[in-house]
Structure formats: C-alpha cells, structure tokens
Design a protein around this motif. Structure first.
Motif, PDB file in Angstrom:
ATOM      1  N   GLU A   8      58.831  41.469  29.912  1.00  0.00           N
ATOM      2  CA  GLU A   8      58.664  40.303  30.785  1.00  0.00           C
ATOM      3  C   GLU A   8      57.201  40.000  31.064  1.00  0.00           C
ATOM      4  OE1 GLU A   8      61.010  40.923  34.271  1.00  0.00           O
ATOM      5  OE2 GLU A   8      62.802  41.398  33.127  1.00  0.00           O
ATOM      6  N   GLY A   9      56.327  40.303  30.133  1.00  0.00           N
ATOM      7  CA  GLY A   9      54.910  39.974  30.256  1.00  0.00           C
ATOM      8  C   GLY A   9      54.126  40.856  31.207  1.00  0.00           C
ATOM      9  N   GLU A  10      54.706  41.947  31.703  1.00  0.00           N
ATOM     10  CA  GLU A  10      53.988  42.832  32.612  1.00  0.00           C
ATOM     11  C   GLU A  10      53.317  43.961  31.835  1.00  0.00           C
ATOM     12  OE1 GLU A  10      56.346  44.320  35.801  1.00  0.00           O
ATOM     13  OE2 GLU A  10      57.289  42.396  36.179  1.00  0.00           O
ATOM     14  N   PRO A  11      52.077  44.327  32.190  1.00  0.00           N
ATOM     15  CA  PRO A  11      51.426  45.454  31.519  1.00  0.00           C
ATOM     16  C   PRO A  11      52.169  46.757  31.845  1.00  0.00           C
ATOM     17  CG  PRO A  11      49.881  44.245  32.903  1.00  0.00           C
ATOM     18  CD  PRO A  11      51.226  43.673  33.140  1.00  0.00           C
ATOM     19  N   THR A  12      52.159  47.694  30.907  1.00  0.00           N
ATOM     20  CA  THR A  12      52.900  48.926  31.116  1.00  0.00           C
ATOM     21  C   THR A  12      52.021  50.070  31.596  1.00  0.00           C
ATOM     22  OG1 THR A  12      52.623  49.502  28.803  1.00  0.00           O
ATOM     23  CG2 THR A  12      54.641  48.369  29.409  1.00  0.00           C
ATOM     24  N   SER A  13      50.729  50.012  31.356  1.00  0.00           N
ATOM     25  CA  SER A  13      49.874  51.130  31.748  1.00  0.00           C
ATOM     26  C   SER A  13      48.991  50.751  32.931  1.00  0.00           C
ATOM     27  CB  SER A  13      48.989  51.567  30.573  1.00  0.00           C
ATOM     28  OG  SER A  13      48.020  50.582  30.312  1.00  0.00           O
ATOM     29  N   LEU A  14      48.527  51.763  33.623  1.00  0.00           N
ATOM     30  CA  LEU A  14      47.640  51.552  34.761  1.00  0.00           C
ATOM     31  C   LEU A  14      46.341  50.880  34.318  1.00  0.00           C
ATOM     32  CD1 LEU A  14      47.003  51.985  37.757  1.00  0.00           C
ATOM     33  CD2 LEU A  14      46.126  54.233  37.172  1.00  0.00           C
ATOM     34  N   THR A  15      45.844  51.273  33.154  1.00  0.00           N
ATOM     35  CA  THR A  15      44.606  50.682  32.640  1.00  0.00           C
ATOM     36  C   THR A  15      44.786  49.193  32.393  1.00  0.00           C
ATOM     37  OG1 THR A  15      44.114  52.781  31.574  1.00  0.00           O
ATOM     38  CG2 THR A  15      42.860  50.873  30.840  1.00  0.00           C
ATOM     39  N   LYS A  17      46.963  47.222  33.826  1.00  0.00           N
ATOM     40  CA  LYS A  17      47.108  46.551  35.114  1.00  0.00           C
ATOM     41  C   LYS A  17      45.747  46.364  35.780  1.00  0.00           C
ATOM     42  CE  LYS A  17      51.768  48.135  36.193  1.00  0.00           C
ATOM     43  NZ  LYS A  17      52.608  48.906  37.134  1.00  0.00           N
ATOM     44  N   ALA A  18      44.906  47.386  35.703  1.00  0.00           N
ATOM     45  CA  ALA A  18      43.581  47.304  36.313  1.00  0.00           C
ATOM     46  C   ALA A  18      42.731  46.240  35.631  1.00  0.00           C
ATOM     47  CB  ALA A  18      42.895  48.662  36.254  1.00  0.00           C
ATOM     48  N   LYS A  19      42.778  46.192  34.315  1.00  0.00           N
ATOM     49  CA  LYS A  19      42.010  45.176  33.582  1.00  0.00           C
ATOM     50  C   LYS A  19      42.487  43.782  33.934  1.00  0.00           C
ATOM     51  CE  LYS A  19      40.691  47.972  29.596  1.00  0.00           C
ATOM     52  NZ  LYS A  19      40.850  48.172  28.141  1.00  0.00           N
ATOM     53  N   ALA A  20      43.796  43.590  34.015  1.00  0.00           N
ATOM     54  CA  ALA A  20      44.344  42.280  34.355  1.00  0.00           C
ATOM     55  C   ALA A  20      43.940  41.883  35.776  1.00  0.00           C
ATOM     56  CB  ALA A  20      45.857  42.303  34.216  1.00  0.00           C
ATOM     57  N   PHE A  21      43.985  42.833  36.696  1.00  0.00           N
ATOM     58  CA  PHE A  21      43.593  42.565  38.077  1.00  0.00           C
ATOM     59  C   PHE A  21      42.121  42.158  38.153  1.00  0.00           C
ATOM     60  CE2 PHE A  21      41.888  43.845  42.185  1.00  0.00           C
ATOM     61  CZ  PHE A  21      42.774  43.237  43.061  1.00  0.00           C
ATOM     62  N   CYS A  22      41.271  42.884  37.430  1.00  0.00           N
ATOM     63  CA  CYS A  22      39.837  42.578  37.449  1.00  0.00           C
ATOM     64  C   CYS A  22      39.547  41.206  36.852  1.00  0.00           C
ATOM     65  CB  CYS A  22      39.058  43.663  36.712  1.00  0.00           C
ATOM     66  SG  CYS A  22      39.009  45.220  37.615  1.00  0.00           S
ATOM     67  N   LYS A  23      40.248  40.861  35.790  1.00  0.00           N
ATOM     68  CA  LYS A  23      40.052  39.535  35.194  1.00  0.00           C
ATOM     69  C   LYS A  23      40.491  38.442  36.157  1.00  0.00           C
ATOM     70  CE  LYS A  23      40.458  40.813  30.340  1.00  0.00           C
ATOM     71  NZ  LYS A  23      41.291  40.736  29.114  1.00  0.00           N
TER      72      LYS A  23
END
Length: 106
Positions: A8-15, A17-23
C-alpha cells in the motif's frame, strides 16, 4: 512476514521511513535546527560575558586588596541589588495542634 516490497505504498524499513519523513519535512527540520543553534549561541554568549564580568570583578577586588565583604559594601560601577523589603510585624504561625504563635523576625 518481513517482505522487502512495500504494501500500500508504505515503506517497510525504519531507514526508508526516516528518509521519507526527512524529505517531507525538510524545511521544518532546517528551521527547527536553526532555532536551536541560535538559542545555544545566545546562551553561550551570555555565559561567556557573565564569566568575563565575574573575572573582572574578582581581579578588581584582588588588586585593591579588599575582601569580598568590603568589596560588596564599597561603591562600584554596578548598583548593588537590594532585597525586597517588606514588613513582617504582626505575622503569626498556626501550628499543627491549632496554636497560633508569633513568627520570629529575622
């Protein structure tokens, strides 16, 4: 269980998720970091200035041969901070057993 493909388009790893949040929040993160650095710089500057003032006043006392007691009573460039004065006459304390006694004036 741990699939490497996102569902469903969600990242699976913490890394990821962190990269997406920072962007997504890059501007807010830069602004918050700038505010923190500026606040730290102001605190450091005030601390250094206070230490310089304290050092100068200590040097002045040592040069004049005064003790701390006489130095605090002598006239200086800085006005002496005064305690807030208030009237304590007629002050009473109520003890735990209900007795009311006059409070000692110091």
């Amino acid at each position: 269980m741990t699939d490497s493909t996102p569902e469903e388009g969600e990242p699976t790893s913490l890394t990821s998720k962190a990269k997406a949040f920072c962007k997504e929040h890059k501007g807010k993160l830069i602004a918050a970091g700038t505010v923190v650095l500026l606040a730290a710089a102001v605190v450091i500057k005030q601390t250094v200035e206070q230490n310089v003032i304290d050092t100068q006043s200590t040097d002045d006392v040592e040069e004049s041969g005064e003790t701390e007691d006489t130095a605090s009573n002598s006239a200086s460039d800085e006005p002496q901070k005064r305690r807030a004065e208030h009237d304590v006459k007629g002050h009473e304390r109520t003890l735990s057993d209900g007795r009311v006694i006059p409070a000692p004036v110091s």
